[in-house]
Design an enzyme around this catalytic site. Structure first.
Site, PDB file in Angstrom:
ATOM      1  CG  ASP A  67      28.662  -2.382  -5.829  1.00 49.97           C
ATOM      2  OD1 ASP A  67      29.469  -2.429  -4.834  1.00 49.97           O
ATOM      3  OD2 ASP A  67      27.104  -2.668  -6.435  1.00 49.97           O
ATOM      4  CG  ASN A 136      17.586   0.540 -10.670  1.00 50.27           C
ATOM      5  OD1 ASN A 136      17.531   0.184  -9.182  1.00 50.27           O
ATOM      6  ND2 ASN A 136      17.910   1.096 -11.601  1.00 50.27           N
ATOM      7  CG  HIS A 138      20.449  -1.515  -8.300  1.00 49.55           C
ATOM      8  ND1 HIS A 138      20.177  -0.117  -8.546  1.00 49.55           N
ATOM      9  CD2 HIS A 138      21.146  -0.834  -6.633  1.00 49.55           C
ATOM     10  CE1 HIS A 138      21.047   0.876  -7.924  1.00 49.55           C
ATOM     11  NE2 HIS A 138      21.542   0.431  -6.500  1.00 49.55           N
ATOM     12  CD  GLU A 143      21.750  -0.754 -11.710  1.00 51.02           C
ATOM     13  OE1 GLU A 143      20.280  -0.465 -11.806  1.00 51.02           O
ATOM     14  OE2 GLU A 143      21.867   0.534 -11.810  1.00 51.02           O
TER      15      GLU A 143
HETATM   16  N1  GLP Z   1      25.868   0.000  -5.686  1.00 50.07           N
HETATM   17  C1  GLP Z   1      25.030   0.091  -4.588  1.00 50.07           C
HETATM   18  C2  GLP Z   1      24.302  -0.619  -4.682  1.00 50.07           C
HETATM   19  O1  GLP Z   1      24.688  -1.395  -3.290  1.00 50.07           O
HETATM   20  C3  GLP Z   1      23.362   0.087  -2.800  1.00 50.07           C
HETATM   21  O2  GLP Z   1      22.246  -0.761  -1.898  1.00 50.07           O
HETATM   22  C4  GLP Z   1      22.840   1.328  -3.946  1.00 50.07           C
HETATM   23  C5  GLP Z   1      21.381   2.086  -2.781  1.00 50.07           C
HETATM   24  O3  GLP Z   1      22.372   3.273  -2.370  1.00 50.07           O
HETATM   25  P1  GLP Z   1      22.007   4.020  -1.357  1.00 50.07           P
HETATM   26  O4  GLP Z   1      21.883   3.314   0.415  1.00 50.07           O
HETATM   27  O5  GLP Z   1      23.099   5.537  -0.796  1.00 50.07           O
HETATM   28  O6  GLP Z   1      20.396   4.750  -1.186  1.00 50.07           O
HETATM   29  O7  GLP Z   1      23.215   1.844  -4.844  1.00 50.07           O
HETATM   30  C6  GLP Z   1      24.691   1.407  -4.843  1.00 50.07           C
HETATM   31  O8  GLP Z   1      24.523   2.526  -6.094  1.00 50.07           O
END
Ligand code: GLP
Length: 241
Positions: A67, A136, A138, A143
């Site tokens: 992404d 949440n 995702h 989402e």
């Molecule tokens: N788009 C990314 C995800 O790909 C990631 O897995 C998630 C968790 O992030 P973190 O590893 O900082 O907890 O949130 C972000 O928003």
């Protein structure tokens, strides 16, 4: 789903890093699906160290990222383009032309989404996809409520996600509200998936991922239907399972 329980994030990064480096050595033309966020940073450090010490080569590897934010120039330190360069690509022998990240500054975003799908297909699909998970549920930026059959698309970020990701920005107002993300169907087509998680803040999400109902309200739950998923998580993240 296979679950590997580790003590902490250092052990998680080493376990995941070893698995990935081994697969790269076994298939030097592997197509890696890569993730951003705080969780995979240690794994990327392991890959860099392994490349330096053991000489694992990425010269024929391709990568596709999950992404990218919309509205941040590539040069912004918070763009996922910059994240990947700083945390991984600049330290490996990977060909920058073989690393793909959706272009969040594209003039025609719908066209960019369609192009991204075509790129993944032209590469023959993703061999190994690395994933994190949002609190949440995702995966990538899919989402809650995103259809399971979705492909690469533009999404509005959930309030929770903006709050969670604000720690990387100087203020929550600076977090972009939209992103391009691989779709859930796109991710599910990866031949193999490794999902990483650490910390108590991910415990409920991991519970729903492993034991919960498969529902679009919790996107990661669809991973229960994929035949080759390995979760590598620490004791805190697995404390409810
Ligand atoms: N788009 C990314 C995800 O790909 C990631 O897995 C998630 C968790 O992030 P973190 O590893 O900082 O907890 O949130 C972000 O928003």
């Amino acid at each position: 789903m296979k679950i590997i329980k580790v003590a902490d994030s250092t052990e998680m990064s080493k376990t995941a890093g070893e698995m990935i480096a081994e697969k790269v050595r076994a298939n030097p033309e592997i197509v890696l699906g890569l993730a951003t966020g705080g969780t995979p940073v240690g794994t990327y450090q392991y890959l860099i160290e392994d490349h330096r010490k053991k000489g694992t080569s990425y010269s024929r590897v391709s990568s596709v990222n999950l992404d990218e934010y919309i509205g941040l120039p590539k040069t912004d330190p918070n763009s996922y383009y910059s994240f990947m360069k700083t945390n991984l690509f600049d330290h490996l022998d990977i060909n920058p032309e073989q690393t793909f990240i959706p272009d969040g500054s594209a003039a025609d975003l719908e066209e960019e989404c369609a192009n991204y799908e075509r790129k993944i297909a032209a590469l023959g699909g993703v061999d190994l996809q690395l994933l994190g998970i949002g609190r949440n549920g995702h995966i990538a930026f899919n989402e809650p409520g995103t259809p399971f059959e979705s492909r690469t698309h533009v999404i509005s970020l959930a309030e929770d996600t903006i709050k969670d990701n604000a720690r990387f920005f100087s203020s929550p107002e600076e977090v972009p509200t939209k992103a391009i993300t691989m779709g859930i169907a796109t991710i599910l087509e990866s031949k193999e998936i490794i999902l990483l998680a650490t910390g108590k803040s991910k415990a409920e999400a991991l519970y729903s991922l492993v034991k919960g109902e498969v529902t679009e309200d919790f996107p990661a739950s669809i991973l229960q239907r994929h035949g080759n998923v390995t979760i590598i998580a620490d004791e805190d993240a697995l404390s409810l399972i």
